[in-house]
Design a protein around this motif. Structure first.
Motif, PDB file in Angstrom:
ATOM      1  N   CYS A 161       0.802  -1.228   0.000  1.00  0.00           N
ATOM      2  CA  CYS A 161       0.000   0.000   0.000  1.00  0.00           C
ATOM      3  C   CYS A 161       0.830   1.272   0.000  1.00  0.00           C
ATOM      4  CB  CYS A 161      -0.980   0.006   1.163  1.00  0.00           C
ATOM      5  SG  CYS A 161      -0.215   0.022   2.808  1.00  0.00           S
ATOM      6  N   PHE A 165      -0.547   4.965   4.549  1.00  0.00           N
ATOM      7  CA  PHE A 165      -0.455   5.345   5.961  1.00  0.00           C
ATOM      8  C   PHE A 165       0.868   4.839   6.498  1.00  0.00           C
ATOM      9  CE2 PHE A 165      -1.383   0.971   6.485  1.00  0.00           C
ATOM     10  CZ  PHE A 165      -1.313   0.607   7.824  1.00  0.00           C
ATOM     11  N   SER A 167       2.562   2.821   9.748  1.00  0.00           N
ATOM     12  CA  SER A 167       2.075   1.868  10.745  1.00  0.00           C
ATOM     13  C   SER A 167       3.133   1.626  11.818  1.00  0.00           C
ATOM     14  CB  SER A 167       1.701   0.540  10.051  1.00  0.00           C
ATOM     15  OG  SER A 167       1.195  -0.382  10.977  1.00  0.00           O
ATOM     16  N   SER A 172       0.517   5.007  14.773  1.00  0.00           N
ATOM     17  CA  SER A 172       0.151   4.900  13.364  1.00  0.00           C
ATOM     18  C   SER A 172      -0.615   6.149  12.930  1.00  0.00           C
ATOM     19  CB  SER A 172      -0.709   3.646  13.137  1.00  0.00           C
ATOM     20  OG  SER A 172       0.026   2.483  13.460  1.00  0.00           O
ATOM     21  N   PHE A 174      -1.894   8.750   9.184  1.00  0.00           N
ATOM     22  CA  PHE A 174      -1.865   9.062   7.768  1.00  0.00           C
ATOM     23  C   PHE A 174      -0.730  10.053   7.516  1.00  0.00           C
ATOM     24  CE2 PHE A 174      -6.472   7.959   8.251  1.00  0.00           C
ATOM     25  CZ  PHE A 174      -6.403   6.781   7.511  1.00  0.00           C
ATOM     26  N   VAL A 190      -8.317   5.445   0.992  1.00  0.00           N
ATOM     27  CA  VAL A 190      -8.321   4.505   2.125  1.00  0.00           C
ATOM     28  C   VAL A 190      -9.516   3.564   2.023  1.00  0.00           C
ATOM     29  CG1 VAL A 190      -8.590   4.332   4.639  1.00  0.00           C
ATOM     30  CG2 VAL A 190      -7.039   6.036   3.655  1.00  0.00           C
ATOM     31  N   PRO A 203       2.810  -1.589   4.335  1.00  0.00           N
ATOM     32  CA  PRO A 203       3.175  -0.184   4.110  1.00  0.00           C
ATOM     33  C   PRO A 203       4.694  -0.037   3.988  1.00  0.00           C
ATOM     34  CG  PRO A 203       2.018  -0.525   6.226  1.00  0.00           C
ATOM     35  CD  PRO A 203       2.473  -1.843   5.737  1.00  0.00           C
ATOM     36  N   HIS A 214      -0.875  -4.667  10.559  1.00  0.00           N
ATOM     37  CA  HIS A 214      -0.899  -3.396   9.837  1.00  0.00           C
ATOM     38  C   HIS A 214      -2.305  -3.124   9.296  1.00  0.00           C
ATOM     39  CE1 HIS A 214       3.353  -2.906  10.235  1.00  0.00           C
ATOM     40  NE2 HIS A 214       3.670  -3.896   9.420  1.00  0.00           N
ATOM     41  N   ARG A 217      -4.525  -1.847  12.095  1.00  0.00           N
ATOM     42  CA  ARG A 217      -4.238  -0.440  12.396  1.00  0.00           C
ATOM     43  C   ARG A 217      -4.850   0.488  11.349  1.00  0.00           C
ATOM     44  NH1 ARG A 217       2.229  -1.346  13.563  1.00  0.00           N
ATOM     45  NH2 ARG A 217       2.018  -2.686  15.404  1.00  0.00           N
ATOM     46  N   LEU A 218      -4.783   0.084  10.085  1.00  0.00           N
ATOM     47  CA  LEU A 218      -5.379   0.897   9.029  1.00  0.00           C
ATOM     48  C   LEU A 218      -6.887   1.011   9.227  1.00  0.00           C
ATOM     49  CD1 LEU A 218      -5.246   2.484   6.409  1.00  0.00           C
ATOM     50  CD2 LEU A 218      -5.312   0.304   5.160  1.00  0.00           C
ATOM     51  N   ARG A 219      -7.521  -0.066   9.612  1.00  0.00           N
ATOM     52  CA  ARG A 219      -8.964  -0.028   9.839  1.00  0.00           C
ATOM     53  C   ARG A 219      -9.321   0.895  11.016  1.00  0.00           C
ATOM     54  NH1 ARG A 219      -9.642  -6.488   8.699  1.00  0.00           N
ATOM     55  NH2 ARG A 219     -10.360  -6.314   6.520  1.00  0.00           N
ATOM     56  N   ALA A 222      -9.078   4.327   9.690  1.00  0.00           N
ATOM     57  CA  ALA A 222     -10.172   4.601   8.753  1.00  0.00           C
ATOM     58  C   ALA A 222     -11.464   4.917   9.494  1.00  0.00           C
ATOM     59  CB  ALA A 222     -10.373   3.406   7.831  1.00  0.00           C
TER      60      ALA A 222
END
Length: 228
Positions: A161, A165, A167, A172, A174, A190, A203, A214, A217-219, A222
């Protein structure tokens, strides 16, 4: 197949190497010292005699492209990169708003760090397929740059990705505004990434957590985005 992915860690940014029967494919090429870090990582994995056949870029920022021209020349590798960032590979490109600060820093850094402009052998668009052992599909994720692109491996349900973002556990985040060319597109990118069938994400700015962590963490990040 997961053992055929190698992460090359450097102090500021990481990049990845994919291995298949045809040789090695770099996903981005690192920043200052990246060539040495790559060489040592390949030796540790036992891949030092494998040919580097290609370099695939997520976007045109200097910390991902500094070593591209050198590595392509030394290894006879092809270069494939997102079409919308074409000006950046030539040492140009522009950003909006706060992103202009990052653009000015890059403009200063290119001659200081010895950036060599390059023209990709192939320009990548959303949905393009890249032939590798695990198969990759380009997923356009603009905002960080105009052409910022992730690469999805359906067989492994993994998304490389790029800089969607960073991580680092509870830190974590953006990318900061000064590094984004078009921040208004970040939220949609995203959501687009998370609409894929994912087991994990990889990432470029990250700690050593598993791809599944990871993704978690992105979720979480988001969930904090403004709907729309």
């Amino acid at each position: 197949m997961i053992s055929e992915i190698l992460r090359v860690r450097t102090p500021l940014v990481s990049f990845h190497v994919l291995r298949d029967d045809a040789g090695l494919l770099l996903l981005d090429a690192g920043f200052v010292g990246g060539v040495g870090f790559l060489r040592r990582a390949l030796v540790r994995r036992g891949w030092e005699n494998e040919p580097i056949r290609g370099i695939l870029l997520t976007h045109g920022h200097l910390d991902h492209t500094l070593n591209v021209a050198r590595l392509a020349r030394e290894h006879g590798a092809w270069i494939a990169a997102p079409r919308a960032d074409a000006e950046r590979y030539l040492g140009r490109g522009s950003s909006r708003g706060w992103g202009r600060i990052g653009g000015m820093l890059e403009a200063i850094g290119r001659p200081v760090l010895g950036f060599r402009p390059f023209v990709p052998d192939r320009l990548i668009d959303d949905g393009d397929e890249i032939e590798t052992g695990c198969g990759l599909r380009a997923v356009s994720l603009p905002g960080h740059t105009e052409g910022h692109t992730g690469y999805y491996c359906e067989a492994l349900r993994l998304l490389f990705c790029g800089d969607l973002f960073a991580s680092f556990g509870r830190w974590s985040h953006f990318p900061p505004a000064i590094l984004n060319a078009d921040p208004g597109k970040m939220a949609a990118s995203v959501r687009k990434a998370l609409s894929l069938d994912l087991a994990g994400v990889l990432p470029n700015h990250a700690d050593d957590a598993e791809p599944s962590e990871h993704l978690r963490r992105l979720r979480v990040l988001a969930d904090r985005l403004t709907p729309g």
